[in-house]
Design a protein around this motif. Structure first.
Motif, short mmCIF file in Angstrom:
data_model
loop_
_atom_site.label_atom_id
_atom_site.label_comp_id
_atom_site.label_asym_id
_atom_site.label_seq_id
_atom_site.Cartn_x
_atom_site.Cartn_y
_atom_site.Cartn_z
N ALA A 87 43.71 83.28 -21.12
CA ALA A 87 45.19 82.85 -21.13
C ALA A 87 45.00 82.16 -19.65
N PHE A 88 44.73 82.86 -18.59
CA PHE A 88 44.94 82.35 -17.33
C PHE A 88 43.70 81.16 -17.18
N ALA A 89 42.64 81.10 -17.69
CA ALA A 89 41.36 80.18 -17.77
C ALA A 89 42.16 78.86 -18.58
N LEU A 90 42.77 79.02 -19.41
CA LEU A 90 43.61 77.94 -20.35
C LEU A 90 44.64 77.07 -19.35
N ILE A 91 45.30 78.09 -18.74
CA ILE A 91 46.37 77.40 -17.74
C ILE A 91 45.58 76.74 -16.59
N SER A 92 44.62 77.16 -16.04
CA SER A 92 43.88 76.44 -14.94
C SER A 92 43.29 75.18 -15.74
N PHE A 93 42.89 75.32 -16.69
CA PHE A 93 42.32 74.09 -17.44
C PHE A 93 43.29 73.12 -17.52
N SER A 94 44.49 73.39 -17.89
CA SER A 94 45.77 72.35 -18.06
C SER A 94 46.33 71.94 -16.71
N ILE A 95 46.14 72.58 -15.46
CA ILE A 95 46.87 71.91 -14.38
C ILE A 95 46.29 70.88 -13.91
N LYS A 96 47.31 70.05 -13.39
CA LYS A 96 47.10 68.79 -12.89
C LYS A 96 47.25 68.99 -11.49
N PRO A 97 46.22 68.98 -10.58
CA PRO A 97 45.99 69.36 -8.92
C PRO A 97 46.94 68.51 -8.27
N LEU A 98 47.61 69.05 -7.22
CA LEU A 98 48.25 68.24 -6.21
C LEU A 98 47.36 67.93 -5.28
N VAL A 99 47.68 66.70 -4.67
CA VAL A 99 46.80 65.73 -3.85
C VAL A 99 46.47 66.87 -2.53
N GLU A 100 47.39 67.55 -2.23
CA GLU A 100 47.18 68.34 -0.88
C GLU A 100 46.49 69.66 -1.27
N LEU A 101 46.05 69.84 -2.21
CA LEU A 101 45.28 71.37 -2.54
C LEU A 101 43.83 70.76 -2.70
N ASP A 102 42.92 72.16 -2.46
CA ASP A 102 41.47 71.82 -2.62
C ASP A 102 41.29 71.57 -3.94
#
Length: 393
Positions: free
Chosen positions: A40-55
């Protein structure tokens, strides 16, 4: 029920989350249920659109730049701290998989490593406790994984989780070869993992001769009180550390207000409240517990935590250095306090396990609001099946 949960998780693991949670807090739960939870958390991380200020945003750019490069070229241009990162990322991107697989697979492995320790603890130490204690233990292990930091930064916390996993089996099962393999692997993922690896090694080698480890806790708390004086001492020492790969000189610089010694002074009241109080609250609870707890002699887990307080006290004002080790410290203390409560379910341990679990809940809720735009970018997990998300349909 575990097969139903796993099959449902293959459709959409977020929908199966409630079933995987209830299955995980039973006295006997298998890896199918735990993997459904991790998925479940792997899928959430897959779907996240990263913010410019994050690694994570910079990681994705780095991964995209590996497309089409030869393997030898990757090895020639990589750094020590990115060796395994670049090899794994190169493999994923050149096999035609989406770059998000990189993040999702690491999130999945991270959760499985921590939950494997939880499962082993439950099987060996929690079989005769109440189900409510098992439920709280699961909650503590779950929330001790900082999802935001793990998914947005990847390398540092992932390497710490590997060290946590192999340290558990070193301390409780004497798995020395596994420990050596794990810390080497973690080092080439992020050199910062060398710190927890060394503290564990020191504790294993010296726990029989150090009879009063609490002195390190006391010194660590004194260093926190006198953190402004400590800075001047570290400034002198740092000149001798420039050649090592486990830290960037910027992290010890007063001028670097984002991650170095100037980070505290540069933050406004909201920043101090968020970064130096709420984010560190579970650690503060741990500090006071270790201070009030009776000395444990010949206990490498306890000694490691005491040494950890000393380290965190030394680098209290250094935001990035503190944050990176604190993720390991919170995981290790989660293990320790659960074991202490299972052995001695007295009012003292009960009170602190409530305080500690509450602090993890507070920090997690704080992250939900603070990183709302980051987390809400994965909203598609609420209405799309897993395969449609993975194949971007």
């Amino acid at each position: 029920m575990s097969y139903f949960t796993f099959i449902l998780s293959l459709l959409n693991p977020v929908y199966a989350l409630i079933f995987s949670i209830t299955g995980s807090i039973k006295r006997s739960s298998n890896y199918l249920v735990l993997s459904s939870f991790a998925l479940a958390f792997a899928l959430i991380s897959f779907s996240i659109k990263p913010l410019v200020e994050l690694d994570l945003y910079r990681h994705y750019i780095r991964i995209e730049n590996l497309l089409g490069l030869s393997f030898n070229k990757v090895l020639d241009t990589t750094d020590t701290g990115y060796l395994l990162f670049d090899i794994y990322a190169w493999l994923i991107i050149n096999l035609g998989f989406p770059k998000q697989i990189f993040t999702a697979s690491i999130i999945f492995i991270s959760y499985m490593l921590v939950l494997s320790v939880y499962k082993d603890i439950k099987s060996n130490y929690l079989q005769h406790v109440r189900l409510s204690t098992i439920a709280v233990s699961f909650l503590i292990f779950w929330l001790s994984i900082d999802f935001v930091l793990l998914s947005s930064g990847i390398r540092s916390i992932f390497s710490n989780i590997i060290v946590f996993y192999v340290s558990y089996y070193l301390i409780f099962n004497s798995r020395f070869l596994l420990f050596i393999f794990g810390v080497i692997l973690a080092f080439f993922i992020h050199p910062g993992s060398l710190v927890p690896s060394l503290l564990i090694s020191v504790a294993i080698l010296s726990h029989r001769i150090i009879n009063k480890p609490k002195i390190f806790v006391i010194i660590g708390l004194v260093l926190i009180v006198g953190s402004s004086i400590v800075y001047n001492i570290i400034e002198f020492i740092s000149s001798y550390l420039v050649g090592f790969s486990f830290y960037s000189p910027a992290y010890l610089s007063q001028d670097n207000t984002s991650s170095g010694a100037g980070s505290l002074q540069a933050r406004n009241l909201n920043g101090i409240f968020g970064d130096f109080i709420i984010a560190r609250l579970p650690g503060y609870i741990a500090f006071f517990y270790l201070l009030l707890l009776k000395n444990r002699s010949k206990d490498p887990l306890y000694l490691t935590l005491c040494l950890g307080v000393l380290y965190l006290g030394l680098f209290f004002q250094y935001f990035t250095i503190y944050e990176r080790f604190n993720s390991f410290f919170v995981l290790l203390f989660s293990l320790f306090i659960i074991l202490e409560y299972s052995r001695e379910p007295n009012n003292f341990n009960k009170l602190f396990i409530i305080f500690f679990s509450s602090s993890l809940v507070i920090y997690s809720i704080f992250n939900l609001f603070r990183y709302y735009s980051y987390l809400s970018s994965a909203v598609e997990v609420l209405y799309k099946p897993l395969l449609l998300i993975v194949f971007n349909i």
